[in-house]
Motif scaffolding. Structure first.
Motif, PDB file in Angstrom:
ATOM      1  N   VAL A  69      54.874  74.115 -40.650  1.00  0.00           N
ATOM      2  CA  VAL A  69      54.183  75.361 -40.303  1.00  0.00           C
ATOM      3  C   VAL A  69      54.767  75.958 -39.029  1.00  0.00           C
ATOM      4  O   VAL A  69      54.852  77.185 -38.887  1.00  0.00           O
ATOM      5  CB  VAL A  69      52.661  75.125 -40.179  1.00  0.00           C
ATOM      6  N   GLU A  70      55.224  75.095 -38.107  1.00  0.00           N
ATOM      7  CA  GLU A  70      55.789  75.593 -36.854  1.00  0.00           C
ATOM      8  C   GLU A  70      57.064  76.403 -37.122  1.00  0.00           C
ATOM      9  O   GLU A  70      57.301  77.431 -36.485  1.00  0.00           O
ATOM     10  CB  GLU A  70      56.092  74.413 -35.908  1.00  0.00           C
ATOM     11  N   ASN A  96      46.259  77.874 -41.712  1.00  0.00           N
ATOM     12  CA  ASN A  96      47.054  77.050 -40.809  1.00  0.00           C
ATOM     13  C   ASN A  96      48.132  77.893 -40.122  1.00  0.00           C
ATOM     14  O   ASN A  96      48.374  77.776 -38.935  1.00  0.00           O
ATOM     15  CB  ASN A  96      47.702  75.910 -41.610  1.00  0.00           C
ATOM     16  N   LEU A  97      48.749  78.763 -40.907  1.00  0.00           N
ATOM     17  CA  LEU A  97      49.919  79.518 -40.439  1.00  0.00           C
ATOM     18  C   LEU A  97      49.593  80.743 -39.592  1.00  0.00           C
ATOM     19  O   LEU A  97      50.184  80.948 -38.519  1.00  0.00           O
ATOM     20  CB  LEU A  97      50.737  79.957 -41.661  1.00  0.00           C
TER      21      LEU A  97
ATOM     22  N   ASN B 125      38.458  80.380 -37.102  1.00  0.00           N
ATOM     23  CA  ASN B 125      39.433  79.344 -37.438  1.00  0.00           C
ATOM     24  C   ASN B 125      40.819  79.730 -36.916  1.00  0.00           C
ATOM     25  O   ASN B 125      41.764  79.927 -37.685  1.00  0.00           O
ATOM     26  CB  ASN B 125      39.467  79.122 -38.963  1.00  0.00           C
ATOM     27  N   GLN B 129      45.375  76.830 -33.625  1.00  0.00           N
ATOM     28  CA  GLN B 129      46.708  77.239 -34.073  1.00  0.00           C
ATOM     29  C   GLN B 129      47.355  78.177 -33.050  1.00  0.00           C
ATOM     30  O   GLN B 129      48.562  78.127 -32.797  1.00  0.00           O
ATOM     31  CB  GLN B 129      46.618  77.948 -35.437  1.00  0.00           C
ATOM     32  N   TRP B 137      53.857  73.875 -29.222  1.00  0.00           N
ATOM     33  CA  TRP B 137      53.571  72.495 -29.612  1.00  0.00           C
ATOM     34  C   TRP B 137      53.361  72.391 -31.122  1.00  0.00           C
ATOM     35  O   TRP B 137      53.095  73.389 -31.810  1.00  0.00           O
ATOM     36  CB  TRP B 137      52.289  71.998 -28.929  1.00  0.00           C
ATOM     37  N   ALA B 138      53.422  71.166 -31.606  1.00  0.00           N
ATOM     38  CA  ALA B 138      53.090  70.900 -33.005  1.00  0.00           C
ATOM     39  C   ALA B 138      51.591  71.067 -33.209  1.00  0.00           C
ATOM     40  O   ALA B 138      50.801  70.927 -32.275  1.00  0.00           O
ATOM     41  CB  ALA B 138      53.503  69.481 -33.369  1.00  0.00           C
ATOM     42  N   GLN B 139      51.210  71.366 -34.462  1.00  0.00           N
ATOM     43  CA  GLN B 139      49.791  71.483 -34.776  1.00  0.00           C
ATOM     44  C   GLN B 139      49.455  70.656 -36.004  1.00  0.00           C
ATOM     45  O   GLN B 139      50.155  70.689 -37.006  1.00  0.00           O
ATOM     46  CB  GLN B 139      49.400  72.956 -34.978  1.00  0.00           C
ATOM     47  N   THR B 141      46.258  70.634 -38.185  1.00  0.00           N
ATOM     48  CA  THR B 141      44.952  71.289 -38.353  1.00  0.00           C
ATOM     49  C   THR B 141      44.137  70.610 -39.446  1.00  0.00           C
ATOM     50  O   THR B 141      44.676  69.960 -40.331  1.00  0.00           O
ATOM     51  CB  THR B 141      45.133  72.766 -38.719  1.00  0.00           C
ATOM     52  N   PHE B 142      42.825  70.816 -39.392  1.00  0.00           N
ATOM     53  CA  PHE B 142      41.857  70.379 -40.417  1.00  0.00           C
ATOM     54  C   PHE B 142      41.963  68.861 -40.640  1.00  0.00           C
ATOM     55  O   PHE B 142      42.011  68.376 -41.772  1.00  0.00           O
ATOM     56  CB  PHE B 142      42.061  71.131 -41.744  1.00  0.00           C
ATOM     57  N   ARG B 157      45.383  65.714 -43.265  1.00  0.00           N
ATOM     58  CA  ARG B 157      44.781  67.054 -43.242  1.00  0.00           C
ATOM     59  C   ARG B 157      44.073  67.366 -44.549  1.00  0.00           C
ATOM     60  O   ARG B 157      44.569  67.049 -45.624  1.00  0.00           O
ATOM     61  CB  ARG B 157      45.870  68.111 -43.009  1.00  0.00           C
TER      62      ARG B 157
END
Lengths: 311, 249
Positions: A69-70, A96-97, B125, B129, B137-139, B141-142, B157
């Motif tokens: 996603v990054e 997420n994105l 939400n 992010q 940074w890395a993420q 999520t969930f 996740r």
């Protein structure tokens, strides 16, 4: 200016929520779709046939089947100059994105858009859908996620978009995809099914939850669950319908053994017809149900399944 | 490793909210306020990391009115070590909160930041992010499971098709989903102890962040209400209604 939708696909075509996003934004400008990940190119012809799409941009890289996603966010930010609106369906991937993209563009994202008033003004649910806010943004560029249940999907045919291949995002030094545990199902997708049958805590066990599966299969329906049923381990997490799970709006929603907490109602109250089966006649679910049946689900559900199996 | 967590002050999830008569927002006066439930899960996860020896200090941040110090105290009673209140009375959008957190993180240098995936008031939400994006940074999520592995964390996740596992490089941002853990109730001795813990108060200006919202709320309305339908007496009657009246099957 054009509109970019980062679409979800399954390697053969667009997800229905992505087609809903196309329909939601088609009035604001020409629509370009971005397809990433494994088999994006294979999905492109079907995506190009979706009504209202002008271009399909394919960013596929055999080395990164599930791009980080990054990396995808950085790629979308690089493309942003050409677009007035950048959107995605409010799916797990879109959620997420898009905020990462928005922050990198210094834009306040508008999440879960349920209505489009004009290019700057959108309606979105807040407080688990118990209120609807109409918001106008002062950001020049708009970053949105679209609530699929609020828009009819754009027709899968009728379009003739051009397909362009663009450079893929590549890997990210920040994160690595390790794997997924898919719940492979023959049933229709929960968020786009015409009929959904959901079970709650009253089912009592994952074995008993098969009563829900049997009813759903008789109707060709998707299976959903309340948070209580998921937390108790009766159903997998991706079955959860509600404020923090999936938002669904099928033609028929059958709630079995679900009391109807506001967090659950938030995920299904836009269904066209709601049926509730519950032994507690005071359960709040009956306040939103078109047809309520009070009684023991363990007797009523098999009886209903049998009755529906007959033409 | 320092862990930074958040504690947004929100209307309690059990409160049936009411839209203000002038349609400018939702009634929040004289309403029970709580820590955002997803943030509670984040705090709990940080406390468990500390109990396992993977975290050394837990810093809890809340951005909001002076009264948000109550939510910080709740987190301190659960086991966080100290609090930071970024005091601001107006609306704070996720982008602003992410900038505030980024400024605090620049000073505190935590190895991990855990936030709720969404707040149950604005349901955006977005903050986690956005923060990951701002910091580069890395993420993860969930999250329904977090496994610390030295230089990285493996995050399970909750996604549309089931579960997905990603390995994120630390420092990283993780946002919590419902099934990550069940938050504890603070014990009375811990509530007493939390009163002695430090809360630093600062403003957005102290952190060099402009809190001006980008979104103007034109109106807030109640959604169309569904009318309760009819109770049917039998399965047969239900099937007849579905076939004959609703015509959905």
């Amino acid at each position: 200016m054009s509109i970019l939708i980062v679409a979800d696909h399954d390697g053969t075509g667009l997800s229905q929520p992505s087609r809903s996003a196309v329909a939601a934004l088609a009035g604001l400008g020409p629509i370009h779709l971005l397809l990433t990940g494994a088999n994006a190119a294979a999905a492109a012809p079907a995506a190009a046939a979706v009504s209202g799409v002008e271009a399909v941009l394919v960013a596929e890289d055999a080395a990164t089947a599930v791009p980080a996603v990054e990396a995808v966010a950085a790629m979308v930010v690089g493309m942003a100059g050409n677009y007035s609106h950048i959107a995605a369906p409010a799916s797990a991937a879109g959620k997420n994105l898009m905020p990462r993209v928005a922050a990198l563009l210094d834009v306040q994202q508008i999440s879960e858009v349920a209505g489009v008033i004009d290019a700057d003004t959108f309606v979105r649910p807040i407080y688990a859908g118990n209120a609807l806010a109409t918001v106008k943004t002062s950001d020049a560029k708009k970053v949105l996620t679209i609530r699929a249940a609020s828009f009819d999907a754009a027709p899968a045919t009728g379009g003739a978009a051009r397909i362009e291949t663009i450079a893929a995002s590549g890997a990210s030094p920040l994160s690595t995809f390790l794997g997924s545990e898919g719940v492979k199902s023959e049933r229709p997708d929960l968020t786009s099914a015409r009929i959904v049958v959901s079970g709650g805590r009253a089912l009592g066990s994952s074995e008993n939850f098969h009563l829900i599966d049997a009813l759903a299969d008789t109707l060709g329906a998707a299976v959903g669950a309340s948070r209580a049923a998921v937390d108790s381990g009766y159903a997998p997490n991706d079955h959860q319908v509600g404020q923090t799970g999936k938002i669904v709006a099928p033609e028929l929603y059958i709630a079995v053994g679900i009391s109807g907490a506001i967090q659950h109602l938030a995920g299904m109250k836009d269904s066209k017809f709601i049926v509730a089966i519950n032994k507690d006649e005071e359960a709040p679910i009956f306040q939103v149900a078109d047809y309520g049946l009070v009684g023991d689900l363990f007797a009523l559900v098999p009886e209903l399944t049998a009755a529906l199996a007959k033409p | 490793m320092k862990v930074l967590v958040t504690a947004k002050r929100v209307v309690d999830y059990n409160v049936k909210i009411r839209v203000k008569a002038d349609h400018t927002g939702v009634e929040t006066a004289n309403v029970k306020m709580s820590v955002n439930p997803f943030d509670e899960i984040a705090i709990e996860e940080a406390v468990r990391l500390k109990e396992k020896g993977a975290a050394t200090e837990i810093i809890v941040v809340s951005a909001g009115p002076a009264a948000a110090s109550e939510q910080i105290r709740t987190a301190l009673a659960m086991g966080a070590d100290r609090g930071i209140l970024v005091q601001h009375d107006g609306v704070l959008e996720p982008l602003v909160v992410a900038k505030l957190l980024a400024a605090i993180i620049a000073k505190e240098a935590p190895g991990l930041v855990i936030l709720g995936k969404q707040a149950i008031d604005d349901d955006m939400n977005a903050t986690g992010q956005m923060l990951a994006g701002l910091l580069g940074w890395a993420q993860g999520t969930f999250a329904s499971k977090i496994e610390m592995k030295g230089e990285t964390a493996v995050v399970t996740r909750e996604v549309d098709g089931g579960l997905e596992t990603v390995e994120v490089k630390l420092p990283a941002i993780i946002t919590t989903d419902l099934r990550l853990n069940e938050p504890r109730y603070a014990s009375l001795p811990n509530i007493m102890k939390a009163r002695k813990k430090t809360i630093d108060t600062m403003t957005p200006a102290d952190l060099g962040v402009d809190p001006t919202p980008r979104l103007t709320v034109l109106k807030v309305e109640e959604p169309p209400t569904r009318k309760a339908g009819v109770k049917v007496g039998s399965v047969q009657e239900l099937v007849e209604k579905l076939r004959g009246e609703a015509k959905v099957i």
